[in-house]
Design an enzyme around this catalytic site. Structure first.
Site, PDB file in Angstrom:
ATOM      1  NE  ARG A 193      -3.395  -0.595   2.384  1.00 33.66           N
ATOM      2  CZ  ARG A 193      -4.780  -0.965   1.690  1.00 33.66           C
ATOM      3  NH1 ARG A 193      -5.337  -0.012   1.031  1.00 33.66           N
ATOM      4  NH2 ARG A 193      -5.230  -2.214   1.877  1.00 33.66           N
TER       5      ARG A 193
ATOM      6  CD  GLU B 264      -8.001  -5.005  -5.306  1.00 30.10           C
ATOM      7  OE1 GLU B 264      -7.815  -4.032  -6.157  1.00 30.10           O
ATOM      8  OE2 GLU B 264      -8.275  -4.370  -4.161  1.00 30.10           O
TER       9      GLU B 264
END
Length: 451
Positions: free
Chosen positions: A293, A365
């Site tokens: 992230r 993901e």
């Protein structure tokens, strides 16, 4: 943006769909009632406006008739009436603009409505697994996470990145920098040469109108970065403001903004490899280690523009194109259908592709492929002209990651790692890596600042 006429004709369906999206019944009812109330006030006002305009035109004609008949008194009375109507219209047109703006502002924060085959659920735990591809081997006890592998190789540096830019940034050097570049080039070549996408190099900064068109504004402003040009003699002006793209979906989809495309040109398929910029607001404490992230990352984005009949098949095709990337890299993955509570704001149906990460012992993901129907097209005023019949219709838009380059790098490192800390390069990437088959710690490796 939803069609206000459809909302007017199907208010209960809209309320039910918003409840499926995890809105409370009272929130959904309030939003729909607010839209309908504003719409009714606007239409009533437009009726009065049209009525007065027609009377102004009629009175103007009557003035001419009175003048020709020599009836000066009637002509003067009609002139006074026309002046009163003109004064009314000046204020009424301003009121029309106000009502239009209020209606658009309220409609702009209402999400797209899910298709009937989207499972109802609250979050990712309610998503529906559709298929798994590739074998997930038993996790060896020496398996490392990607940041451990990168640091062991001496080519993934978070400490230096933090000194440059703060948290959630990474400096890659040497073989890992080349591996990231290889992944992006491989994906772009695959999609353009085999999947029929047209490569685009779009701007990385866009106007507010472009962000509004794809749904990032106004609702998600806090997730974005803004770049402002400061005038020498004063503060920034709104016209100088540009937004750094959170994904190439924004400029690619807006390529048809305010255009009417001939139906025989559809579908349009675009692909771009760009950096993406996200503030990651609301993600404090999540994925703080490593590259999962980041505030800045590379991604190959796929965007399709279709007619109304072709979007469902295009959604399946786009998802297959993204899956093919992972198949060629030999990475295990699964594809899931997102539930109503986990879908993005502008999507009516979304497939997520999740790659297996041995270091985390979990699927994560790596791609999200969404069908948006005409939701974005209404915001962009993007239409097509049917080959038969009259008039125009809104295009349908689709977007998908094909795939996230940084996360693909993570997946390659973790799935192709060896016990000695080296990484076997997937065959598909070897032509982009000068024929190398393995990444190993370089004995003479030095950081750029050390050279």
């Amino acid at each position: 943006m939803l069609d206000i006429r459809w909302i007017r004709e199907n208010p209960e369906k809209v309320v039910a769909a918003l409840v499926k999206r995890q809105w409370s019944a009272s929130e959904a009812r309030s939003a729909v009632d607010g839209l309908l109330s504003l719409d009714e006030a606007r239409r009533a006002h437009l009726g009065k406006l049209q009525e007065r305009q027609e009377r102004r035109n009629a009175a103007s004609r009557e003035i001419g008739n009175a003048m020709r008949a020599g009836d000066a008194a009637t002509a003067e009375r009609l002139k006074a009436e026309v002046n009163e109507i003109k004064a009314f219209l000046a204020g009424a047109e301003a009121e029309e603009r106000r009502l239009d703006r209020e209606l658009l502002d309220l409609a702009a924060v209402v999400p797209n409505l899910p298709l009937d085959d989207v499972p109802v659920g609250r979050d990712e735990h309610d998503n529906l697994e559709l298929r798994k591809v590739g074998r997930v081997p038993p996790r060896p006890n020496w398996a490392r996470e990607h940041f451990e592998i990168g640091e062991l190789l001496g080519e993934m540096d978070f400490e230096r990145a933090a000194r440059l830019s703060g948290s959630r940034f990474t400096v890659l050097t040497g073989q890992l920098a080349r591996l990231e570049r290889a992944l992006g080039q491989f994906m772009l070549d695959l999609h353009t040469t085999e999947h029929g996408y047209t490569e685009v190099q779009p701007p990385l900064m866009v106007r507010s109108e472009a962000m509004y068109g794809t749904g990032q504004l106004p609702k998600f402003a806090e997730d974005l970065y803004v770049a402002a040009s400061l005038a020498p003699d004063g503060p920034e002006q709104p016209a100088d403001r540009r937004w750094l793209i959170p994904t190439a979906e924004v400029p690619l989809t807006n390529l048809v903004r305010e255009e009417i495309v001939a139906q025989d040109r559809l579908p349009l398929r675009f692909a771009a490899l760009t950096p993406c910029f996200r503030s990651e607001a609301g993600s404090a404490g999540r994925d703080t280690r490593g590259m999962l992230r980041q505030h800045q990352f590379y991604k190959v984005e796929l965007v399709s523009i279709t007619d109304q009949n072709g979007s469902a098949a295009e959604h399946e095709r786009m998802t297959a194109c993204a899956e093919e990337v992972l198949k060629r890299l030999g990475l295990p993955f699964r594809t899931v259908l997102l539930c109503t509570g986990d879908m993005g704001f502008g999507a009516r149906k979304t497939y997520d592709i999740e790659v297996w990460l041995p270091g985390q012992n979990a699927y994560r993901e790596i791609s999200s492929c969404s069908a948006c129907g005409d939701f974005q097209a209404r915001r962009m005023e993007a239409r097509y002209r049917p080959a038969e019949g009259k008039g125009t219709a809104y295009v349908h838009t689709l977007n998908g990651s094909g795939v996230a380059v940084g996360r693909a790098l993570i997946a390659v490192l973790e799935n192709c790692q060896e016990e000695d800390g080296s990484v076997t390069i997937p065959e598909a990437l070897r032509p982009y890596m000068g024929g190398a088959t393995k990444i190993e710690k370089q004995q003479t490796h030095a950081h750029p600042s050390d050279q």
